[in-house]
Design a protein around this motif. Structure first.
Motif, PDB file in Angstrom:
ATOM      1  N   LEU A  78       0.825  -1.205   0.000  1.00 35.10           N
ATOM      2  CA  LEU A  78       0.000   0.000   0.000  1.00 35.10           C
ATOM      3  C   LEU A  78       0.859   1.255   0.000  1.00 35.10           C
ATOM      4  CD1 LEU A  78      -2.815  -1.085   2.508  1.00 35.10           C
ATOM      5  CD2 LEU A  78      -2.872  -1.084   0.012  1.00 35.10           C
ATOM      6  N   LEU A  79       1.971   1.211   0.744  1.00 31.42           N
ATOM      7  CA  LEU A  79       2.883   2.356   0.756  1.00 31.42           C
ATOM      8  C   LEU A  79       3.524   2.555  -0.612  1.00 31.42           C
ATOM      9  CD1 LEU A  79       4.350   4.588   2.278  1.00 31.42           C
ATOM     10  CD2 LEU A  79       6.053   2.906   3.003  1.00 31.42           C
ATOM     11  N   GLU A  80       3.875   1.450  -1.252  1.00 29.46           N
ATOM     12  CA  GLU A  80       4.473   1.539  -2.594  1.00 29.46           C
ATOM     13  C   GLU A  80       3.484   2.124  -3.583  1.00 29.46           C
ATOM     14  OE1 GLU A  80       6.308  -1.425  -6.025  1.00 29.46           O
ATOM     15  OE2 GLU A  80       6.138  -2.090  -3.942  1.00 29.46           O
ATOM     16  N   TYR A  81       2.220   1.687  -3.527  1.00 28.40           N
ATOM     17  CA  TYR A  81       1.193   2.224  -4.413  1.00 28.40           C
ATOM     18  C   TYR A  81       0.997   3.721  -4.164  1.00 28.40           C
ATOM     19  CZ  TYR A  81      -0.218  -2.443  -5.939  1.00 28.40           C
ATOM     20  OH  TYR A  81      -0.239  -3.698  -6.489  1.00 28.40           O
ATOM     21  N   GLN A  82       1.005   4.110  -2.901  1.00 30.52           N
ATOM     22  CA  GLN A  82       0.839   5.513  -2.569  1.00 30.52           C
ATOM     23  C   GLN A  82       1.988   6.352  -3.127  1.00 30.52           C
ATOM     24  OE1 GLN A  82       0.656   6.257   1.621  1.00 30.52           O
ATOM     25  NE2 GLN A  82       0.273   8.442   1.403  1.00 30.52           N
ATOM     26  N   GLU A  83       3.210   5.839  -2.991  1.00 33.26           N
ATOM     27  CA  GLU A  83       4.368   6.569  -3.509  1.00 33.26           C
ATOM     28  C   GLU A  83       4.355   6.621  -5.025  1.00 33.26           C
ATOM     29  OE1 GLU A  83       7.625   4.512  -1.755  1.00 33.26           O
ATOM     30  OE2 GLU A  83       7.532   5.638   0.117  1.00 33.26           O
ATOM     31  N   GLN A  84       3.874   5.572  -5.671  1.00 32.99           N
ATOM     32  CA  GLN A  84       3.764   5.583  -7.127  1.00 32.99           C
ATOM     33  C   GLN A  84       2.771   6.631  -7.595  1.00 32.99           C
ATOM     34  OE1 GLN A  84       2.777   1.568  -8.222  1.00 32.99           O
ATOM     35  NE2 GLN A  84       4.905   0.861  -8.168  1.00 32.99           N
ATOM     36  N   GLN A  86       1.949   9.354  -5.958  1.00 37.66           N
ATOM     37  CA  GLN A  86       2.557  10.657  -5.725  1.00 37.66           C
ATOM     38  C   GLN A  86       3.577  10.996  -6.799  1.00 37.66           C
ATOM     39  OE1 GLN A  86       4.121  10.335  -1.750  1.00 37.66           O
ATOM     40  NE2 GLN A  86       2.117  10.620  -0.767  1.00 37.66           N
ATOM     41  N   GLN A  87       4.354   9.996  -7.217  1.00 36.97           N
ATOM     42  CA  GLN A  87       5.350  10.215  -8.257  1.00 36.97           C
ATOM     43  C   GLN A  87       4.673  10.546  -9.587  1.00 36.97           C
ATOM     44  OE1 GLN A  87       8.002   6.964  -8.848  1.00 36.97           O
ATOM     45  NE2 GLN A  87       9.382   8.084 -10.192  1.00 36.97           N
ATOM     46  N   GLU A  88       3.556   9.869  -9.886  1.00 36.91           N
ATOM     47  CA  GLU A  88       2.816  10.168 -11.114  1.00 36.91           C
ATOM     48  C   GLU A  88       2.257  11.575 -11.080  1.00 36.91           C
ATOM     49  OE1 GLU A  88      -0.099   7.140 -11.328  1.00 36.91           O
ATOM     50  OE2 GLU A  88       1.300   5.545 -11.909  1.00 36.91           O
ATOM     51  N   GLN A  89       1.758  11.994  -9.918  1.00 35.47           N
ATOM     52  CA  GLN A  89       1.240  13.350  -9.799  1.00 35.47           C
ATOM     53  C   GLN A  89       2.342  14.384  -9.989  1.00 35.47           C
ATOM     54  OE1 GLN A  89      -0.699  13.481  -5.990  1.00 35.47           O
ATOM     55  NE2 GLN A  89      -2.462  12.268  -6.656  1.00 35.47           N
ATOM     56  N   ARG A  90       3.533  14.101  -9.417  1.00 33.62           N
ATOM     57  CA  ARG A  90       4.656  15.036  -9.596  1.00 33.62           C
ATOM     58  C   ARG A  90       5.080  15.098 -11.054  1.00 33.62           C
ATOM     59  NH1 ARG A  90       6.400  12.747  -4.564  1.00 33.62           N
ATOM     60  NH2 ARG A  90       7.682  11.231  -5.703  1.00 33.62           N
ATOM     61  N   SER A  91       5.040  13.946 -11.745  1.00 27.17           N
ATOM     62  CA  SER A  91       5.405  13.926 -13.159  1.00 27.17           C
ATOM     63  C   SER A  91       4.421  14.745 -13.989  1.00 27.17           C
ATOM     64  CB  SER A  91       5.438  12.483 -13.665  1.00 27.17           C
ATOM     65  OG  SER A  91       6.397  11.720 -12.958  1.00 27.17           O
ATOM     66  N   LYS A  92       3.130  14.636 -13.674  1.00 30.39           N
ATOM     67  CA  LYS A  92       2.121  15.418 -14.387  1.00 30.39           C
ATOM     68  C   LYS A  92       2.309  16.908 -14.129  1.00 30.39           C
ATOM     69  CE  LYS A  92      -1.444  11.818 -14.439  1.00 30.39           C
ATOM     70  NZ  LYS A  92      -2.802  11.439 -13.959  1.00 30.39           N
ATOM     71  N   ARG A 113      17.885  13.406 -10.160  1.00 28.88           N
ATOM     72  CA  ARG A 113      16.622  12.905  -9.651  1.00 28.88           C
ATOM     73  C   ARG A 113      16.867  11.843  -8.593  1.00 28.88           C
ATOM     74  NH1 ARG A 113      12.815  12.282 -15.060  1.00 28.88           N
ATOM     75  NH2 ARG A 113      12.913  14.484 -15.679  1.00 28.88           N
ATOM     76  N   PRO A 114      16.191  11.954  -7.441  1.00 30.02           N
ATOM     77  CA  PRO A 114      16.389  10.943  -6.390  1.00 30.02           C
ATOM     78  C   PRO A 114      15.827   9.606  -6.798  1.00 30.02           C
ATOM     79  CG  PRO A 114      14.561  12.406  -5.830  1.00 30.02           C
ATOM     80  CD  PRO A 114      15.213  12.981  -7.073  1.00 30.02           C
ATOM     81  N   ARG A 115      16.412   8.569  -6.281  1.00 25.77           N
ATOM     82  CA  ARG A 115      15.946   7.217  -6.564  1.00 25.77           C
ATOM     83  C   ARG A 115      14.595   7.003  -5.897  1.00 25.77           C
ATOM     84  NH1 ARG A 115      19.108   1.632  -4.980  1.00 25.77           N
ATOM     85  NH2 ARG A 115      17.736   0.194  -6.112  1.00 25.77           N
ATOM     86  N   PRO A 116      13.613   6.481  -6.624  1.00 31.57           N
ATOM     87  CA  PRO A 116      12.284   6.274  -6.039  1.00 31.57           C
ATOM     88  C   PRO A 116      12.352   5.420  -4.778  1.00 31.57           C
ATOM     89  CG  PRO A 116      12.251   5.898  -8.411  1.00 31.57           C
ATOM     90  CD  PRO A 116      13.693   6.053  -8.011  1.00 31.57           C
TER      91      PRO A 116
END
Length: 201
Positions: A78-84, A86-92, A113-116
Motif C-alpha cells: 500500500l505504501l508503494e502504491y501511494q508513492e507511485q 505521488q510520483q505520477e502526480q509530480r510527473s504530471k 533525480r532521487p531514486r524512487p
C-alpha cells in the motif's frame, strides 16, 4: 495457469494467490495454496516452469500465512502504491510546468533525480520471495502433510480461543452471582464482617 506461463517477478504475494489487497485468514490462504499447488507442483505438472512456479507460490504462502508477516507485506504494498501515485502526480505537474515554461525543461533535466523510494520495498519483497521454505522442496505427499499439520494447529488455536471465551464468560457469571448474593445478604441484615468475609467486595 498464469504463474506457469509467464511468472511476473514484480508480482506481490496477494497477486500470486489471486487475493484482494486485504487481510486474509490463514485458513483461506492455506486452502488457496493447496488448490494452486495441485496444478504447479513438479509431482503434479510436467510443465518446464513447474518447479519455479511452485517455489514462488510456496514463498508467497509463507508470507501470507503468518498474520504479522502478511500485515507487514500489505503495508509495504500500500505504501508503494501511494508513492507511485505521488510520483505520477509530480510527473504530471512537471509536464504541465514544462508546457507553460519551456525554458525550465533544460534546467530541470540537469537536476539529479532521487531514486524512487519504492525500490527499497521492491528489493525487500524480492529477498522474501527467494526464501523458499524447506518443506516446499519436498515431494507432494510432504507438502500435503505439512498443510494438514497447519490445519490441525489452526483448529487447536480456534479451540483455545473458544475455551478462553468460555472461561471469561463463566467468570463473569460467577462474579454477577456473587454480587447478587452479597446484595441479598446485606438486605437481610447480615453483619458487614460476615458479608465481606464471604463475598468479594
Amino acid at each position: 495457469d498464469k504463474i506457469l506461463s509467464s511468472p511476473d517477478p514484480e508480482e506481490n504475494s496477494f497477486e500470486c494467490f489471486g487475493l484482494p489487497l486485504a487481510p486474509q485468514e490463514p485458513s483461506a490462504v492455506r486452502k488457496t495454496f493447496l488448490r494452486f499447488s495441485l496444478k504447479v507442483h513438479p509431482d503434479k505438472s510436467n510443465h518446464t516452469r513447474a518447479n519455479e512456479a511452485f517455489q514462488k507460490l510456496s514463498a508467497a504462502f509463507e508470507i501470507l500465512y503468518d498474520r504479522e508477516s502478511q500485515q507487514n507485506h500489505l503495508s509495504e504494498i500500500l505504501l508503494e502504491y501511494q508513492e507511485q501515485r505521488q510520483q505520477e502526480q509530480r510527473s504530471k505537474q512537471t509536464a504541465t510546468a514544462d508546457k507553460k515554461c519551456p525554458n525550465s525543461q533544460d534546467v530541470s533535466s540537469n537536476k539529479k533525480r532521487p531514486r524512487p523510494k519504492q525500490d527499497h520495498w521492491r528489493e525487500a519483497r524480492k529477498r522474501k520471495k527467494r526464501e523458499t521454505p524447506e518443506w516446499a522442496r519436498r515431494k507432494w505427499e510432504d507438502v500435503v502433510a505439512e498443510m494438514r499439520r497447519r490445519e490441525e494447529l489452526e483448529k487447536q488455536f480456534v479451540r483455545s480461543k473458544s475455551d478462553q471465551r468460555m472461561e471469561r464468560r463463566i467468570k463473569g457469571m460467577i462474579w454477577r452471582a456473587m454480587k447478587i448474593c452479597r446484595s441479598l445478604d446485606e438486605r437481610a441484615g447480615c453483619p458487614p464482617t460476615f458479608v465481606n468475609g464471604l463475598w468479594a467486595p
